[in-house]
Scaffold this motif. Structure first.
Motif, short mmCIF file in Angstrom:
data_model
loop_
_atom_site.label_atom_id
_atom_site.label_comp_id
_atom_site.label_asym_id
_atom_site.label_seq_id
_atom_site.Cartn_x
_atom_site.Cartn_y
_atom_site.Cartn_z
N VAL A 1 0.83 -1.21 0.00
CA VAL A 1 0.00 0.00 0.00
C VAL A 1 0.86 1.26 0.00
O VAL A 1 0.59 2.22 -0.74
CB VAL A 1 -0.97 0.00 1.20
CG1 VAL A 1 -1.66 1.36 1.34
CG2 VAL A 1 -2.02 -1.10 1.02
N GLY A 2 1.91 1.28 0.82
CA GLY A 2 2.77 2.46 0.88
C GLY A 2 3.38 2.79 -0.47
O GLY A 2 3.42 3.96 -0.87
N ALA A 3 3.85 1.77 -1.19
CA ALA A 3 4.46 1.99 -2.50
C ALA A 3 3.42 2.47 -3.51
O ALA A 3 3.71 3.34 -4.35
CB ALA A 3 5.12 0.70 -2.99
N ILE A 4 2.20 1.92 -3.43
CA ILE A 4 1.14 2.35 -4.34
C ILE A 4 0.78 3.81 -4.08
O ILE A 4 0.58 4.60 -5.01
CB ILE A 4 -0.10 1.44 -4.19
CG1 ILE A 4 0.24 0.01 -4.66
CG2 ILE A 4 -1.28 1.98 -4.99
CD1 ILE A 4 -0.85 -1.00 -4.37
N LEU A 37 3.22 6.05 -5.69
CA LEU A 37 3.02 6.14 -7.13
C LEU A 37 1.86 7.07 -7.48
O LEU A 37 1.93 7.85 -8.44
CB LEU A 37 2.75 4.75 -7.71
CG LEU A 37 3.91 3.77 -7.80
CD1 LEU A 37 3.40 2.39 -8.20
CD2 LEU A 37 4.94 4.25 -8.80
N ILE A 38 0.80 7.00 -6.71
CA ILE A 38 -0.43 7.71 -7.03
C ILE A 38 -0.40 9.17 -6.63
O ILE A 38 -0.91 10.04 -7.35
CB ILE A 38 -1.64 6.99 -6.37
CG1 ILE A 38 -1.88 5.64 -7.05
CG2 ILE A 38 -2.90 7.85 -6.44
CD1 ILE A 38 -2.97 4.82 -6.40
N ARG A 51 -7.75 9.39 -3.81
CA ARG A 51 -8.34 8.22 -3.20
C ARG A 51 -8.03 8.15 -1.70
O ARG A 51 -8.87 7.82 -0.91
CB ARG A 51 -7.83 6.94 -3.88
CG ARG A 51 -8.48 6.69 -5.23
CD ARG A 51 -7.80 5.56 -5.96
NE ARG A 51 -8.52 5.19 -7.16
CZ ARG A 51 -8.47 5.87 -8.29
NH1 ARG A 51 -7.72 6.95 -8.39
NH2 ARG A 51 -9.18 5.48 -9.34
N GLY A 52 -6.79 8.42 -1.37
CA GLY A 52 -6.40 8.32 0.03
C GLY A 52 -5.96 6.91 0.38
O GLY A 52 -6.38 5.92 -0.22
N ARG A 53 -5.11 6.82 1.38
CA ARG A 53 -4.53 5.55 1.79
C ARG A 53 -5.60 4.56 2.25
O ARG A 53 -5.54 3.36 1.95
CB ARG A 53 -3.50 5.78 2.90
CG ARG A 53 -2.73 4.54 3.28
CD ARG A 53 -1.79 4.77 4.45
NE ARG A 53 -0.97 3.61 4.68
CZ ARG A 53 0.27 3.46 4.25
NH1 ARG A 53 0.85 4.44 3.58
NH2 ARG A 53 0.95 2.37 4.51
N ALA A 54 -6.60 5.04 2.97
CA ALA A 54 -7.62 4.14 3.50
C ALA A 54 -8.39 3.45 2.38
O ALA A 54 -8.70 2.26 2.48
CB ALA A 54 -8.58 4.92 4.40
N VAL A 55 -8.66 4.18 1.32
CA VAL A 55 -9.39 3.58 0.19
C VAL A 55 -8.53 2.52 -0.48
O VAL A 55 -9.02 1.43 -0.83
CB VAL A 55 -9.79 4.68 -0.83
CG1 VAL A 55 -10.39 4.04 -2.08
CG2 VAL A 55 -10.78 5.65 -0.21
N ILE A 56 -7.25 2.81 -0.67
CA ILE A 56 -6.36 1.84 -1.31
C ILE A 56 -6.22 0.59 -0.44
O ILE A 56 -6.22 -0.54 -0.96
CB ILE A 56 -4.99 2.48 -1.57
CG1 ILE A 56 -5.14 3.62 -2.58
CG2 ILE A 56 -4.00 1.45 -2.10
CD1 ILE A 56 -3.89 4.45 -2.77
N GLU A 57 -6.11 0.76 0.88
CA GLU A 57 -6.05 -0.40 1.76
C GLU A 57 -7.31 -1.25 1.63
O GLU A 57 -7.25 -2.48 1.61
CB GLU A 57 -5.87 0.06 3.21
CG GLU A 57 -4.49 0.61 3.52
CD GLU A 57 -4.37 1.06 4.96
OE1 GLU A 57 -5.41 1.09 5.67
OE2 GLU A 57 -3.24 1.39 5.39
#
Length: 448
Positions: free
Chosen positions: A312-315, A318-319, A331-337
């Protein structure tokens, strides 16, 4: 006058920006390789070419960055020179050859002289040089137990030996204390008898025994150049073995490729063949994406795989830049998680440099391609197309008949790849309801 005074400032700003960008690009490799073991093998040719004092500062830097180094030097040209001075006709080539008592004495003399030269080079500490303030300890010792090659096809190879075992515990203790290990191409039997070893065999044996991350051979030139062959910078082990079997490589190249392949086959993560005549080649090979040499791996390194929570951190990294400039919807980190199982990542040598997400709308046999990103410095080798092909195949596998994408800035890229313009009414109903009209994203659709 203004132009004259402004130019140096502009140049300095440009150089500063270039340095910062380079440093940021190198950082993932520094993190990834800290604490890892590298075995670096080089022949006496490098020393004869006067490049030892160019190589040592680069190795010192690698050690300072936390890489555990084992250096294995060769001495073939030096031994041959000693033999000539003693009036001997024997000259050692790449292949295995008998070692007479006289040749063994020459090997000992050459190894001792080279070892002292290497230790002296690591002891430099003059101000305003790459070795300034460096305090590198180089440890040599009787780490290698050898055995005689013996008699093969009726030929007694006398004092020519092969590696029997290495004192791994002692070597690991030495490495953990921050020292560099230096191995000469000599080994000793339990009875104290000395044997002449091949540098390539010793380096490969050490890399295998220590489960090294990398086995690096510094070669006189690019592999294949002396044979007028266009060899990929990355070779799967089976392709490397096929290249050897083809007979298209000269003896030097074939030897390096053979031992690199053996190391990978026996568990070394990566084997590199790096031309030592190029200044800084070992740093360029290790700390840049494309490198400057030839790398042998069990399989090709560019690897598409499902993302995990650890990614998640690497994504996010990138984003975020594309969210900030408006290319992507935040999106935010929570959404990606929460949606990480929808992502696929593109990884090279342990570093994530690309990603893509697939969002299914299977009630309408559609799927959305989102967050297709490849870091700018690693573009140009077809990574984006690789991610797209993978996503199309994944969409077909889940039953989607059409793939769509919303974009504000990359319409031409998708048009070139078979997408056609569509409208909001062409989207799945749930997507229509959530379409952000203020962004006015263009819609492109591809039949699968």
């Amino acid at each position: 006058m203004n132009n004259d005074t402004q130019a140096p400032t502009d140049l300095q700003d440009s150089e500063a920006a270039q340095f910062v960008r380079w440093f940021r690009e190198v950082a993932p490799y520094v993190h990834g390789f800290r604490g890892k073991t590298f075995v670096v093998g080089f022949g006496g040719e490098l020393i004869n070419d006067g490049l030892l004092n160019t190589l040592i500062p680069d190795l010192s830097l690698m050690s300072a960055l936390g890489i555990k180094l084992i250096l294995v030097h060769g001495s073939r040209p030096q031994v041959n020179e000693q033999l000539s001075l003693k009036g001997q006709t024997q000259q050692f080539g790449r292949g295995i050859e008998p070692t007479s008592v006289t040749a063994l004495e020459c090997a000992k003399e050459a190894a001792g002289e080279i070892r002292l030269d290497i230790e002296a080079a690591f002891s430099q500490g003059l101000p305003n040089t790459p070795m300034s303030h460096a305090q590198i300890r180089v440890i040599s010792g009787n780490f290698v137990t050898a055995r005689p090659v013996g008699v093969i096809d009726g030929v007694d190879y006398k004092h020519t030996g092969a590696v029997r075992k290495l004192d791994i515990d002692a070597m690991r203790t030495t490495l953990n204390q921050g020292a560099i290990i230096l191995l000469s191409p000599l080994g000793f039997s339990p009875t104290g008898e000395a044997f002449n070893l091949a540098m390539e065999d010793l380096a490969t044996s050490a890399a295998i025994a220590l489960r090294a991350e990398k086995l690096i051979f510094l070669t006189p030139e690019h592999i294949g150049h002396s044979n007028n062959l266009d060899i990929d910078t990355e070779l799967a082990r089976l392709d490397a073995e096929a290249l050897i079997s083809s007979g298209s490589l000269d003896e030097d190249c074939a030897t390096f490729v053979r031992f690199a392949s053996l190391g990978v086959k026996r568990g070394v993560a990566r084997a590199h063949l790096v031309p030592y005549k190029q200044d800084g080649s070992i740093l360029l090979e290790i700390f840049t994406h494309d490198g400057v040499g030839t790398m042998v791996v069990e399989d090709t390194l560019d690897d598409l795989r499902p993302a995990t929570l650890d990614d998640v951190g690497a994504i996010v990294q990138l984003i975020e830049p594309l969210e900030q400039d408006g290319t992507l919807v935040p999106r935010g980190r929570a959404v990606i998680e929460r949606e990480v199982e929808r992502f696929t990542v593109l990884e090279h040598d342990g570093i994530i440099y690309g990603c893509v997400a697939l969002i299914p709308y299977l009630d309408e046999q559609m799927a959305e391609l989102a967050c297709l990103i490849v870091q700018s410095e690693w573009q140009g080798e077809g990574e984006g197309d690789m991610l797209l092909r993978h996503t199309e195949a994944k969409a077909r596998a889940i039953g989607a008949k059409r793939l769509f994408v919303l974009t504000t800035r990359t319409s031409h890229w998708f048009i070139k790849r078979g997408f056609v313009a569509g409208g909001v009414s062409d989207l799945p109903k749930h997507k229509q309801a959530n379409y952000n009209r203020s962004r006015n994203s263009m819609i492109f659709i591809k039949k699968l």
